[in-house]
Write a protein that holds these residues in place. Structure first.
Motif, PDB file in Angstrom:
ATOM      1  N   ASP A  92      30.764   4.288 -15.354  1.00 21.21           N
ATOM      2  CA  ASP A  92      29.743   3.575 -16.123  1.00 21.21           C
ATOM      3  C   ASP A  92      28.736   2.901 -15.204  1.00 21.21           C
ATOM      4  O   ASP A  92      27.520   2.992 -15.421  1.00 21.21           O
ATOM      5  N   LEU A  93      29.218   2.249 -14.164  1.00 20.03           N
ATOM      6  CA  LEU A  93      28.314   1.574 -13.226  1.00 20.03           C
ATOM      7  C   LEU A  93      27.431   2.560 -12.468  1.00 20.03           C
ATOM      8  O   LEU A  93      26.229   2.332 -12.309  1.00 20.03           O
ATOM      9  N   ILE A  94      28.014   3.660 -12.016  1.00 21.35           N
ATOM     10  CA  ILE A  94      27.226   4.674 -11.306  1.00 21.35           C
ATOM     11  C   ILE A  94      26.152   5.240 -12.225  1.00 21.35           C
ATOM     12  O   ILE A  94      24.990   5.394 -11.823  1.00 21.35           O
ATOM     13  N   GLU A  95      26.520   5.535 -13.459  1.00 20.79           N
ATOM     14  CA  GLU A  95      25.545   6.082 -14.411  1.00 20.79           C
ATOM     15  C   GLU A  95      24.453   5.071 -14.733  1.00 20.79           C
ATOM     16  O   GLU A  95      23.271   5.426 -14.818  1.00 20.79           O
ATOM     17  N   ARG A  96      24.824   3.811 -14.876  1.00 21.38           N
ATOM     18  CA  ARG A  96      23.835   2.772 -15.181  1.00 21.38           C
ATOM     19  C   ARG A  96      22.867   2.590 -14.016  1.00 21.38           C
ATOM     20  O   ARG A  96      21.648   2.525 -14.204  1.00 21.38           O
ATOM     21  N   ILE A  97      23.390   2.520 -12.804  1.00 25.35           N
ATOM     22  CA  ILE A  97      22.528   2.376 -11.628  1.00 25.35           C
ATOM     23  C   ILE A  97      21.634   3.601 -11.476  1.00 25.35           C
ATOM     24  O   ILE A  97      20.444   3.477 -11.167  1.00 25.35           O
ATOM     25  N   SER A  98      22.186   4.775 -11.715  1.00 22.26           N
ATOM     26  CA  SER A  98      21.390   6.007 -11.627  1.00 22.26           C
ATOM     27  C   SER A  98      20.227   5.961 -12.602  1.00 22.26           C
ATOM     28  O   SER A  98      19.098   6.321 -12.258  1.00 22.26           O
ATOM     29  N   ALA A  99      20.494   5.528 -13.824  1.00 25.14           N
ATOM     30  CA  ALA A  99      19.437   5.440 -14.834  1.00 25.14           C
ATOM     31  C   ALA A  99      18.397   4.392 -14.449  1.00 25.14           C
ATOM     32  O   ALA A  99      17.188   4.635 -14.559  1.00 25.14           O
ATOM     33  N   GLU A 113      34.704   8.144  11.393  1.00 21.66           N
ATOM     34  CA  GLU A 113      33.384   7.531  11.623  1.00 21.66           C
ATOM     35  C   GLU A 113      32.316   8.285  10.827  1.00 21.66           C
ATOM     36  O   GLU A 113      31.457   7.680  10.190  1.00 21.66           O
ATOM     37  N   GLY A 114      32.388   9.598  10.849  1.00 20.68           N
ATOM     38  CA  GLY A 114      31.442  10.403  10.085  1.00 20.68           C
ATOM     39  C   GLY A 114      31.597  10.208   8.586  1.00 20.68           C
ATOM     40  O   GLY A 114      30.600  10.184   7.855  1.00 20.68           O
ATOM     41  N   LEU A 115      32.829  10.051   8.131  1.00 21.54           N
ATOM     42  CA  LEU A 115      33.052   9.796   6.707  1.00 21.54           C
ATOM     43  C   LEU A 115      32.494   8.440   6.294  1.00 21.54           C
ATOM     44  O   LEU A 115      31.889   8.311   5.223  1.00 21.54           O
ATOM     45  N   ARG A 116      32.687   7.431   7.152  1.00 21.20           N
ATOM     46  CA  ARG A 116      32.119   6.114   6.843  1.00 21.20           C
ATOM     47  C   ARG A 116      30.591   6.188   6.770  1.00 21.20           C
ATOM     48  O   ARG A 116      29.969   5.584   5.885  1.00 21.20           O
ATOM     49  N   ALA A 117      29.982   6.930   7.668  1.00 22.50           N
ATOM     50  CA  ALA A 117      28.522   7.089   7.651  1.00 22.50           C
ATOM     51  C   ALA A 117      28.078   7.806   6.376  1.00 22.50           C
ATOM     52  O   ALA A 117      27.069   7.435   5.769  1.00 22.50           O
ATOM     53  N   PHE A 118      28.841   8.818   5.955  1.00 19.71           N
ATOM     54  CA  PHE A 118      28.531   9.535   4.717  1.00 19.71           C
ATOM     55  C   PHE A 118      28.601   8.590   3.517  1.00 19.71           C
ATOM     56  O   PHE A 118      27.711   8.575   2.661  1.00 19.71           O
ATOM     57  N   VAL A 119      29.651   7.783   3.460  1.00 17.36           N
ATOM     58  CA  VAL A 119      29.810   6.846   2.344  1.00 17.36           C
ATOM     59  C   VAL A 119      28.662   5.840   2.345  1.00 17.36           C
ATOM     60  O   VAL A 119      28.062   5.564   1.293  1.00 17.36           O
ATOM     61  N   GLU A 120      28.334   5.293   3.503  1.00 17.60           N
ATOM     62  CA  GLU A 120      27.233   4.325   3.584  1.00 17.60           C
ATOM     63  C   GLU A 120      25.916   4.948   3.138  1.00 17.60           C
ATOM     64  O   GLU A 120      25.151   4.332   2.386  1.00 17.60           O
ATOM     65  N   ALA A 121      25.633   6.160   3.579  1.00 23.97           N
ATOM     66  CA  ALA A 121      24.393   6.843   3.188  1.00 23.97           C
ATOM     67  C   ALA A 121      24.372   7.113   1.690  1.00 23.97           C
ATOM     68  O   ALA A 121      23.333   6.960   1.041  1.00 23.97           O
ATOM     69  N   THR A 122      25.515   7.497   1.150  1.00 24.15           N
ATOM     70  CA  THR A 122      25.594   7.766  -0.283  1.00 24.15           C
ATOM     71  C   THR A 122      25.397   6.487  -1.081  1.00 24.15           C
ATOM     72  O   THR A 122      24.659   6.472  -2.075  1.00 24.15           O
ATOM     73  N   LEU A 123      26.018   5.400  -0.644  1.00 20.05           N
ATOM     74  CA  LEU A 123      25.871   4.135  -1.356  1.00 20.05           C
ATOM     75  C   LEU A 123      24.430   3.635  -1.329  1.00 20.05           C
ATOM     76  O   LEU A 123      23.968   3.010  -2.292  1.00 20.05           O
ATOM     77  N   LYS A 124      23.712   3.918  -0.243  1.00 17.85           N
ATOM     78  CA  LYS A 124      22.312   3.475  -0.164  1.00 17.85           C
ATOM     79  C   LYS A 124      21.437   4.179  -1.202  1.00 17.85           C
ATOM     80  O   LYS A 124      20.413   3.640  -1.608  1.00 17.85           O
ATOM     81  N   ILE A 125      21.846   5.357  -1.627  1.00 11.30           N
ATOM     82  CA  ILE A 125      21.106   6.040  -2.694  1.00 11.30           C
ATOM     83  C   ILE A 125      21.176   5.215  -3.967  1.00 11.30           C
ATOM     84  O   ILE A 125      20.192   5.099  -4.700  1.00 11.30           O
ATOM     85  N   TYR A 126      22.325   4.620  -4.212  1.00 15.77           N
ATOM     86  CA  TYR A 126      22.550   3.877  -5.445  1.00 15.77           C
ATOM     87  C   TYR A 126      22.266   2.404  -5.319  1.00 15.77           C
ATOM     88  O   TYR A 126      21.977   1.738  -6.308  1.00 15.77           O
ATOM     89  N   GLU A 127      22.355   1.861  -4.109  1.00 13.34           N
ATOM     90  CA  GLU A 127      22.147   0.442  -3.902  1.00 13.34           C
ATOM     91  C   GLU A 127      21.434   0.206  -2.573  1.00 13.34           C
ATOM     92  O   GLU A 127      22.053  -0.144  -1.569  1.00 13.34           O
TER      93      GLU A 127
END
Length: 75
Positions: A14-21, A59-73
């Motif tokens: 729900d939160l991901i969808e709301r932020i996306s919208a 380390e690469g996974l953490r960077a991926f997560v951070e980059a992905t989260l920046k799309i939403y926040e």
């Protein structure tokens, strides 16, 4: 345990969808349920691996997560 997990997943979706919208994200890299499941699986795997001293790729996974989260926040 399953019910609690499903309830938590529903809240995340729900939160991901709301932020996306709110942000007008129409070309998200994956659906909200898939993103929620992926982040949960990554966290679990990294915790398990870290507990036995496996760190390669984390380390690469953490960077991926951070980059992905920046799309939403973004900052």
């Amino acid at each position: 345990m399953r019910e609690t997990g499903e309830n938590f997943r529903a809240i995340q979706v729900d939160l991901i969808e709301r932020i996306s919208a709110e942000r007008g994200l129409v070309d998200a890299p994956m659906t909200a349920p898939a993103l929620s499941a992926l982040l949960s699986a990554l966290a679990r795997a990294m915790l398990i691996e870290g507990n036995v001293g496996m760190e390669e790729g984390h380390e690469g996974l953490r960077a991926f997560v951070e980059a992905t989260l920046k799309i939403y926040e973004p900052d």
